[in-house]
Each structure stands twice: as structure tokens, then as C-alpha cells.
Design an enzyme around this catalytic site. Sequence first.
Site, PDB file in Angstrom:
ATOM      1  CD  GLU A 172       6.588 -63.463  35.933  1.00 15.88           C
ATOM      2  OE1 GLU A 172       7.335 -63.537  34.936  1.00 15.88           O
ATOM      3  OE2 GLU A 172       6.493 -62.448  36.647  1.00 15.88           O
ATOM      4  CG  ASN A 194       9.199 -58.218  36.384  1.00 13.80           C
ATOM      5  OD1 ASN A 194      10.386 -58.377  36.661  1.00 13.80           O
ATOM      6  ND2 ASN A 194       8.804 -57.656  35.251  1.00 13.80           N
ATOM      7  CG  ASN A 203      12.870 -61.735  38.435  1.00 13.29           C
ATOM      8  OD1 ASN A 203      13.399 -62.491  37.634  1.00 13.29           O
ATOM      9  ND2 ASN A 203      12.127 -60.697  38.052  1.00 13.29           N
ATOM     10  CD  GLU A 204      14.407 -59.222  34.787  1.00 13.01           C
ATOM     11  OE1 GLU A 204      13.577 -58.300  34.817  1.00 13.01           O
ATOM     12  OE2 GLU A 204      14.622 -59.912  33.769  1.00 13.01           O
ATOM     13  CE1 TYR A 228      12.104 -63.140  27.859  1.00 13.38           C
ATOM     14  CE2 TYR A 228      12.962 -61.428  29.306  1.00 13.38           C
ATOM     15  CZ  TYR A 228      12.311 -62.637  29.134  1.00 13.38           C
ATOM     16  OH  TYR A 228      11.862 -63.330  30.219  1.00 13.38           O
ATOM     17  CD  GLU A 258      13.017 -63.727  33.331  1.00 18.06           C
ATOM     18  OE1 GLU A 258      12.604 -62.926  32.459  1.00 18.06           O
ATOM     19  OE2 GLU A 258      12.837 -63.563  34.552  1.00 18.06           O
ATOM     20  CD  GLN A 311       6.885 -66.101  31.821  1.00 18.55           C
ATOM     21  OE1 GLN A 311       5.829 -66.611  32.160  1.00 18.55           O
ATOM     22  NE2 GLN A 311       7.311 -64.966  32.341  1.00 18.55           N
TER      23      GLN A 311
HETATM   24  O1  AHR Z   1       9.357 -63.032  31.356  1.00 20.02           O
HETATM   25  C1  AHR Z   1       8.694 -61.813  31.468  1.00 20.02           C
HETATM   26  C2  AHR Z   1       9.390 -60.861  32.439  1.00 20.02           C
HETATM   27  O2  AHR Z   1      10.624 -60.485  31.903  1.00 20.02           O
HETATM   28  C3  AHR Z   1       9.751 -61.419  33.796  1.00 20.02           C
HETATM   29  O3  AHR Z   1       8.721 -61.323  34.712  1.00 20.02           O
HETATM   30  C4  AHR Z   1      10.887 -60.553  34.215  1.00 20.02           C
HETATM   31  O4  AHR Z   1      11.769 -61.204  35.083  1.00 20.02           O
HETATM   32  C5  AHR Z   1      11.528 -60.127  32.922  1.00 20.02           C
HETATM   33  O5  AHR Z   1      11.768 -58.754  32.880  1.00 20.02           O
END
Ligand code: AHR
Length: 503
Positions: free
Chosen positions: A27, A72, A172-173, A244, A292, A353
Site C-alpha cells: 500500500e 485505505n 477496500n473495506e 489483524y 489482509e 503488508q
Molecule cells: O493494512 C493497513 C490498513 O488496514 C489498510 O489500509 C486497511 O485496508 C486496513 O484497515
Amino acid sequence: MPSASLTLDPHFTVGTVQRRLFGSFVEHLGRCVYDGIYEPGHPTADTEGFRADVIELVRELGVSAIRYPGGNFVSGFRWEDAVGPHGDRPARLDLAWHSTETNEVGLDEFAGWLDKVGSELMYAVNLGTRGVLEALDVLEYANIRSGTKLSDQRIKNGRVEPYRVKMWCLGNEMDGPWQLGHRNAEDYGKLASQTAKAMRQLDEGLELVVCGSSNANMPTFGSWEHTVLLHTYDDVDFISCHVYYEERDGDAASFLATATNMDHFIESVVATADTVRAQLNRTKRINISFDEWNVWYQQRFHAEEQITDIEQWPVAPRLLEDSYSVIDAVVVGNLLISLLKHADRVTSASLAQLVNVIAPIMTEPGGAAWRQTTFFPFAITSRLAVGEALDVKLTTGTYDTAVYGAVPLVDAVATHDAGTGRTAIFLVNRSLDAATTVSVDVSHLGPVSLLETHTLADDDIYATNTLADQDRVRVAPNESAAVADGTLTIELPAVSWTAVSLG
Ligand code: AHR
């Protein structure tokens, strides 16, 4: 000493392991691109400004498809700002990360870098502040051979052959209130369906990913997937999952059981997708792009990283630069086991990432590039997990966790490659204090011997690799492993991840 056992049979398959399971994510965030993969002034930089030491590490990591350019970031990105002569490219404010984007690297540079690392491009279009037309524009630029305004512009910019990008993310999201252009499921579902239909009119063979939930704790989780798929079921191939994890409040026991949560997450999204399939009376199945996933200490991403003064939004600030420990790597190895256990439906995934930003590879401007602890389970799993994922019959004790209740002490998966006859087994021992002996019935594989063993463990489970001590944590061969009379026995140290290759 606790013990566990498993039985491998190459006939008990879950699904084919797709190479795309070992994807990653780049990103325009912090120092992932600038001062990460791209640093023209670095001693190893090539003529295009890409660091050769980073290219080497990315190759060693064994990354398949790479999602780009966000995240994002993509929801405010104008792709056309970042193509063409460098002198004409505008600097822009990146509202997602409060940074200044120079647009020095864009689609053409990144696709060129992907050729160097041998990875496939997975491109995310902006459905936050933009829509169908801009998605069609970037598709025309990337995939049409010639003879149109944007394909000819690409040729003029130096790239004659189309990129033929197969896999595209539709935003995205979009369920997240933090997302620029955030929508509810109805509105996003309609927009994603219109965009997908239009993109397929231009290029029928695309593989399209519609946004699922940003994580399974979102208040709309489940209903989001259901509504979005009711609108897009016939138009897309994948629904995304993002997650995450982090160790919270010193609760290492629960953190080590994180993969049970990923198992549950995947199974819930599969159930929802299959509910829509039944409701619509379709035969096609929607698979998961887990695009992700990682350990990310979000509780640590706070005030000191929050950039507020709009007059001074920096270029490539140090953001989300988590330093990963042994326990983090064991969890990452276990998350890979979870993905493999669901290989029938998770057919693409992206470790988020790749460089500097919550990443397996770290760099110092003008200086070294090194492997974080999480690099090892990823690189080894990517290299050894080939063929069919096997449903291993695992018998193990359990332990109690505050977050997930009683969970298995050991987790495992295996893969078998009929072509080479090789089998790989991946295991974790989640015990905080006891080694565990595992017996694996390998008699159904025919005569096999040990080819490789790797174990990641350390007396200090919080040890990390740093700029000052880049090789503090490594994997080592597991000397306890032995095969005799159709049984593999191996000792797994407390808090450890292990891979075994047999052939
Ligand atoms: O990977 C960091 C961020 O986490 C990304 O930009 C977003 O898609 C997610 O919330």
C-alpha cells in the site's frame, strides 16, 4: 511431556493449495513503497530506483500475487496522477494516512517491479471517492492492447504490452466508517455489481473480489456479506476477509490461540456465501480472498503516529512499523495453517503488508534490509506447501484461554504433492511452558524419509530481529525428528512453529 498424534492419508484431501494463498500487499502507506521497495539513492538501487536487496528478500519470501495500491489509501487515489512523465505528476494529500503522496511510483513502475520479483499484480480500484468510469479507465489503461486513448497512453508511457491484470478488488473495506466514501451494504452492493458488470464488458475473463467485512467484530459482520452477495453473486468470484490480531493485556495464551478465531471467521463467511447460493439457487461457489491478514499491534498505533498538522503532512513517514517477536511469528505460522486447512474455499490471501509497514521485511534508508521473525514461517510454508491440503486427523490435549475457552494445544495441517511425492507438515505448539511430542502416522504415504525440518522457537518469546541485531531470531533444524516404521516422531518446543518435509 504432553503428546499429540496425527494421521496423514493423501486420499483425505481438503482442496488444492493455490499459489495465490501466499500473496502479499503493498500500500502507499508509510515507508512501504517510498524508502521501502523504492529508494533511488540507495547503494543497491537499480536503474528504476528499486532496491535490489529488497527484491532479493521478496523473492526469497516466495510471494505470489501482490495487492496494490491500497488499502485505505486507494479510496482517495486518482490512478492517472501516477502515470506518465514524472515532472507532470502532482503531489496529493493522502487523507487515509495524513501523508503527502508524490506519485513517483504508480501502476507502470509497480508492474515493472513485480516483473523483477516474479509476482502477479492484484489491483484494487477506488470505489470510495470514485466509481464505474474510473474503474473502466484504469482497466483500459492496464489491459487493452492498443488503439484507444488510455491503452495508447500506456504505450506512450513506455509499456507496449498490456499488463493483462486478472484479479481486481472492487474497493477496500467499504463497510468501515473510516473509509473515504464508506457506504452501507445495499449501496455498496449495487455499486460493486455495476462496476463488476462494466469491467467484464471490457474484459470477460477477470477475477473480481467484492469487499467483505473489515473484520469479524464489525457490527454489520454477516449481514454485510449477505446483502453484498445478494447484489453481486453473479458478478464476482471472491469475497474478501480482513483480520489483524495482537497480544492484548499480556494474555499470551489467548494470543497463541488466534488461529481458532481465523478458522471460525472463514467458516462463517463460507456459510454466508453458501446461504446466498442456496437462496439464489445458483451452482457456482464464491471463494474467499483473505486479502489482509497479519499480526498488527493496533493498540500501539496511537498519538505519536497520528499526523495532524495539514500544512506538514510528510512524505513516507514511519507508520505501523511493528517489530515482530518469536510469539508473533508462531501466530503467523498458525494463521498460515488455518488458511491451508480451508484451501478448498480460501483460494487467495495477502499477508498485509510486505515492507516496513506491519511487514516481514524491514529496511533502513541508505542501509540494511532484514528479515523479521514472521518472514520465516511465511517463506518456508510458501516453498513447501504444494499440491493438495490434507485433512489431518489430529488428537491433542487442550488448554484454557480467557478469550477462546478451551483450545487445542497443537494445531497442524499437511500438504501432499502427487507429482513429486513430497509431503509437508506444518505444526504449532501453543503451550507456554511445555514441549510436546507429536507422533505422525505416515504409513499411508508409502516409504518416506525426512528431507527438511525447521523449527522457530526461542527461550525469549519476545525476542525480535532489529537493525542492530538482524539475525537474533532464526529457524533451526529440528534434530528430534525421526521416521521409523511408518511413524514420524518430533518434539515441538513450547511456543513454537515447525515445518517438516518428507519424500
Ligand atoms: O493494512 C493497513 C490498513 O488496514 C489498510 O489500509 C486497511 O485496508 C486496513 O484497515
